[in-house]
Design an enzyme around this catalytic site. Structure first.
Site, PDB file in Angstrom:
ATOM      1  N   ASP A  71      -3.425 -14.716   7.254  1.00 29.07           N
ATOM      2  CA  ASP A  71      -3.982 -13.450   7.738  1.00 29.07           C
ATOM      3  C   ASP A  71      -4.729 -12.729   6.623  1.00 29.07           C
ATOM      4  O   ASP A  71      -5.800 -12.156   6.833  1.00 29.07           O
ATOM      5  CB  ASP A  71      -2.879 -12.525   8.259  1.00 29.07           C
ATOM      6  CG  ASP A  71      -2.119 -13.101   9.433  1.00 29.07           C
ATOM      7  OD1 ASP A  71      -2.622 -14.045  10.074  1.00 29.07           O
ATOM      8  OD2 ASP A  71      -1.012 -12.606   9.710  1.00 29.07           O
ATOM      9  N   ARG A 104     -12.082 -12.963   4.015  1.00 29.16           N
ATOM     10  CA  ARG A 104     -13.285 -13.668   4.467  1.00 29.16           C
ATOM     11  C   ARG A 104     -14.137 -12.752   5.345  1.00 29.16           C
ATOM     12  O   ARG A 104     -15.363 -12.679   5.191  1.00 29.16           O
ATOM     13  CB  ARG A 104     -12.900 -14.936   5.240  1.00 29.16           C
ATOM     14  CG  ARG A 104     -14.106 -15.764   5.672  1.00 29.16           C
ATOM     15  CD  ARG A 104     -13.708 -16.978   6.512  1.00 29.16           C
ATOM     16  NE  ARG A 104     -13.068 -16.616   7.764  1.00 29.16           N
ATOM     17  CZ  ARG A 104     -13.720 -16.152   8.843  1.00 29.16           C
ATOM     18  NH1 ARG A 104     -15.020 -15.993   8.812  1.00 29.16           N
ATOM     19  NH2 ARG A 104     -13.071 -15.857   9.937  1.00 29.16           N
ATOM     20  N   LYS A 153       3.157  -1.039  -3.433  1.00 32.90           N
ATOM     21  CA  LYS A 153       3.123   0.186  -2.622  1.00 32.90           C
ATOM     22  C   LYS A 153       3.185   1.456  -3.464  1.00 32.90           C
ATOM     23  O   LYS A 153       2.452   2.408  -3.219  1.00 32.90           O
ATOM     24  CB  LYS A 153       4.229   0.171  -1.574  1.00 32.90           C
ATOM     25  CG  LYS A 153       3.957  -0.854  -0.480  1.00 32.90           C
ATOM     26  CD  LYS A 153       4.906  -0.733   0.663  1.00 32.90           C
ATOM     27  CE  LYS A 153       4.796  -1.860   1.666  1.00 32.90           C
ATOM     28  NZ  LYS A 153       3.491  -2.356   2.011  1.00 32.90           N
ATOM     29  N   ASP A 172      -2.624  -6.599   9.110  1.00 35.39           N
ATOM     30  CA  ASP A 172      -3.834  -7.101   8.443  1.00 35.39           C
ATOM     31  C   ASP A 172      -4.859  -7.540   9.479  1.00 35.39           C
ATOM     32  O   ASP A 172      -6.058  -7.294   9.336  1.00 35.39           O
ATOM     33  CB  ASP A 172      -3.506  -8.293   7.534  1.00 35.39           C
ATOM     34  CG  ASP A 172      -2.549  -7.953   6.410  1.00 35.39           C
ATOM     35  OD1 ASP A 172      -2.493  -6.780   6.005  1.00 35.39           O
ATOM     36  OD2 ASP A 172      -1.865  -8.870   5.936  1.00 35.39           O
ATOM     37  N   GLY A 206       1.910  -5.460   7.700  1.00 37.57           N
ATOM     38  CA  GLY A 206       1.074  -6.632   7.438  1.00 37.57           C
ATOM     39  C   GLY A 206       1.618  -7.924   8.029  1.00 37.57           C
ATOM     40  O   GLY A 206       0.917  -8.609   8.782  1.00 37.57           O
ATOM     41  N   ASP A 230      -0.390  -8.550  -4.348  1.00 39.45           N
ATOM     42  CA  ASP A 230       0.538  -9.004  -5.389  1.00 39.45           C
ATOM     43  C   ASP A 230       0.260 -10.481  -5.629  1.00 39.45           C
ATOM     44  O   ASP A 230       0.727 -11.333  -4.886  1.00 39.45           O
ATOM     45  CB  ASP A 230       1.975  -8.795  -4.942  1.00 39.45           C
ATOM     46  CG  ASP A 230       2.985  -9.139  -6.018  1.00 39.45           C
ATOM     47  OD1 ASP A 230       2.579  -9.700  -7.065  1.00 39.45           O
ATOM     48  OD2 ASP A 230       4.173  -8.848  -5.818  1.00 39.45           O
ATOM     49  N   THR A 241      -1.874  -0.325   6.995  1.00 38.11           N
ATOM     50  CA  THR A 241      -0.779  -1.056   7.598  1.00 38.11           C
ATOM     51  C   THR A 241       0.421  -0.108   7.610  1.00 38.11           C
ATOM     52  O   THR A 241       0.436   0.909   6.911  1.00 38.11           O
ATOM     53  CB  THR A 241      -0.495  -2.349   6.811  1.00 38.11           C
ATOM     54  OG1 THR A 241      -0.410  -2.038   5.424  1.00 38.11           O
ATOM     55  CG2 THR A 241      -1.592  -3.379   7.035  1.00 38.11           C
ATOM     56  N   GLY A 242       1.418  -0.437   8.404  1.00 40.36           N
ATOM     57  CA  GLY A 242       2.518   0.472   8.723  1.00 40.36           C
ATOM     58  C   GLY A 242       3.243   1.149   7.583  1.00 40.36           C
ATOM     59  O   GLY A 242       3.171   2.369   7.420  1.00 40.36           O
ATOM     60  N   HIS A 258       0.832  -4.809  -0.781  1.00 44.23           N
ATOM     61  CA  HIS A 258       2.020  -5.646  -0.736  1.00 44.23           C
ATOM     62  C   HIS A 258       3.210  -4.844  -1.271  1.00 44.23           C
ATOM     63  O   HIS A 258       3.028  -3.836  -1.965  1.00 44.23           O
ATOM     64  CB  HIS A 258       1.805  -6.927  -1.537  1.00 44.23           C
ATOM     65  CG  HIS A 258       0.900  -7.891  -0.842  1.00 44.23           C
ATOM     66  ND1 HIS A 258       0.101  -8.785  -1.522  1.00 44.23           N
ATOM     67  CD2 HIS A 258       0.668  -8.109   0.477  1.00 44.23           C
ATOM     68  CE1 HIS A 258      -0.581  -9.507  -0.645  1.00 44.23           C
ATOM     69  NE2 HIS A 258      -0.262  -9.108   0.567  1.00 44.23           N
ATOM     70  N   HIS A 291       2.386 -14.311   5.310  1.00 39.00           N
ATOM     71  CA  HIS A 291       1.220 -14.175   6.189  1.00 39.00           C
ATOM     72  C   HIS A 291      -0.086 -14.388   5.418  1.00 39.00           C
ATOM     73  O   HIS A 291      -1.111 -13.783   5.717  1.00 39.00           O
ATOM     74  CB  HIS A 291       1.241 -12.814   6.893  1.00 39.00           C
ATOM     75  CG  HIS A 291       1.214 -11.643   5.959  1.00 39.00           C
ATOM     76  ND1 HIS A 291       2.213 -11.370   5.054  1.00 39.00           N
ATOM     77  CD2 HIS A 291       0.300 -10.670   5.801  1.00 39.00           C
ATOM     78  CE1 HIS A 291       1.897 -10.286   4.368  1.00 39.00           C
ATOM     79  NE2 HIS A 291       0.750  -9.843   4.809  1.00 39.00           N
TER      80      HIS A 291
END
Length: 139
Positions: free
Chosen positions: A90, A96, A12, A60, A55, A80, A34-35, A8, A87
């Site tokens: 997601d 899960r 970062k 994600d 994300g 965080d 993620t990007g 998050h 999101h």
């Protein structure tokens, strides 16, 4: 091993510092992120990372697709817990899926460090068996 990094916004910098500390461990593995997280890591290390979308834009879920196919071996997801995420569904779906597939997942640096030290010792060799005997794969 296939390893994913997700962080998050307020985590970062912590992720970059963590990956720098264990760059020697990660350099022998296939890395995903993620990007923005991946960009920040690659700017500070010599690692090559396959980057998905950010994300909130589905990154994600893209990593989750690999988890659903049991193609991910380890995830470091520095969340965080003090900031609401737009999101969140997601994120919960990814957590899960990791539980369903038995994918080791660290959500803080303390746990991530334990998992990376285990990775460095070779304690994740059992994941090779998961891939070898995956349904539809000839042994």
């Amino acid at each position: 091993m296939n390893i994913a990094f997700i962080a998050h916004d307020r985590k970062k910098e912590e992720m970059v510092n963590f990956v720098i500390a264990y760059e020697h461990v990660f350099e022998d593995h296939k890395l995903y992120s993620t990007g923005t997280t991946g960009t920040r890591i690659m700017e500070q290390t010599n690692l090559s990372i396959h980057r998905f979308a950010s994300g909130p834009l589905g990154g994600d879920q893209q990593i989750g697709a690999l988890v659903a196919d049991n193609e991910m071996d380890l995830i470091v997801f520095l969340r965080d817990p003090l900031m609401a995420q737009p999101h969140e569904p997601d994120i919960n779906a990814l957590l899960r899926l990791c539980d369903v597939q038995g994918i080791p997942l660290a959500t803080n640096v303390a746990t991530a460090e334990i998992l990376v030290k285990a990775l460095d010792r070779g304690d994740f060799a059992w994941r090779e068996l998961v891939h070898k005997y995956k349904p539809g794969v000839d042994a």
